[in-house]
Scaffold this motif. Structure first.
Motif: not given
Length: 305
Positions: A144-145, A184-186, A189-190, A197, A249-250, A286
């Motif tokens: 998902i990353t 995940h800490n989206m 991350w995003e 990344q 999610h993760g 994450t």
């Protein structure tokens, strides 16, 4: 020659279901669970034959507590032990309850569902469901990353060499399994530029090209988990799958190997900082919330129960 369980060696499917169970410690429950274990290969075979398009396979494995309760009369897997929790500062890889793992794989989510129902019906009340996770193929087999996952997996005949206890050793055809569920800490991350990344992972995002050794940052995920011992790479066979919904999610990480220590060493490199303060910076984005260790005996072992 020992026959491995059907879910270990095949290439990735589109869907997976992971059932983590807690075994009840009474005579009736142990007898039911042992009988179920013996019938598990034929249970999977029957459903797979009915729906051949599903490419259904599955693996049944046991934690150290369950093995001692169910198989006192059998050899004990030499490296089977409770999941070793690890922490360094805010980075944590916890160990959590889990006696039995059922890993179901196919290209049809409904067939995974059917086998899950059959498993729980066969087990009756002998084992309680601790966690059920449904994994799915995301985009072009990406996490998902957004990065392609499983690029370091062994291929062809090397899959068996990496995943299975070799012939001539006790419990040949079996496999050590470690699994963790990561959230995940989206948003964090995003918020990072793509080039940052890529430095965290050690590969290009769009084209999935691995950076050269000189290009990889010492904090890159791929660099931290690419280990060698006596000049030989320490490998694992990954069957990890993205999971989740719009809110949480993760990745459900799962690895198979002929030795448990390969995963343990990789996790240490991810969590613990080295002398220069370097650790796997993917851990900044994450968090592992579960951790379990199991051993999947061969199909032959199960059928003799």
């Amino acid at each position: 020659m020992s026959t491995p369980q059907s879910g270990i060696l095949p290439e990735a499917n589109t869907d997976a279901t992971f059932l983590v169970l807690l075994l009840q410690n009474d005579q009736k429950s142990l007898q039911t669970a042992r009988q179920f274990s013996g019938s598990f290969p034929s249970l999977v075979d029957g459903l797979a034959a009915k729906y051949p398009d599903s490419k259904l396979s599955a693996t049944l494995s046991f934690g150290s507590r369950a093995w001692k309760m169910l198989f006192k009369d059998q050899s004990y897997p030499q490296e089977l032990a409770p999941f070793k929790s690890q922490r360094d500062g805010e980075r944590l890889a916890p160990g959590t309850p889990g006696d039995i793992l059922v890993h179901i794989r196919s290209d049809r989510k409904d067939i995974n569902f059917e086998l899950s129902r059959m498993v729980m019906a066969k087990l009756e009340d002998s084992a309680l469901l601790e966690e059920e996770v449904s994994g799915f193929r995301y985009l072009e087999s990406r996490d998902i990353t957004g990065f392609v996952d499983g690029t370091e997996n062994p291929e062809r005949d090397n899959r068996a060499a990496v995943a299975l206890v070799p012939e001539g050793q006790p419990l040949a055809g079996g496999s050590y399994i470690q699994c963790q569920r990561y959230i995940h800490n989206m948003p964090a991350w995003e918020s990072c530029p793509v080039h940052h990344q890529e430095q965290v992972i050690g590969r290009s995002k769009q084209d999935n090209v691995e950076f050269s050794s000189e290009e990889k940052a010492p904090i890159a995920h791929i660099k931290r988990v690419s280990l060698k011992e006596d000049g030989k790479s320490l490998e694992i066979l990954r069957h990890s799958m993205p999971y989740g919904d719009s809110q949480e999610h993760g990745l459900f990480f799962i690895s198979y190997c002929h030795a448990a220590r390969h995963f343990d060493l990789m996790l240490e490199e991810m969590i613990h900082a080295d002398g220069d303060g370097h650790y796997d910076h993917l851990m900044n984005f994450t968090q592992a919330v579960t951790g379990n260790a199991f051993f999947a005996p061969s199909r032959d072992f199960l059928e003799t129960l």
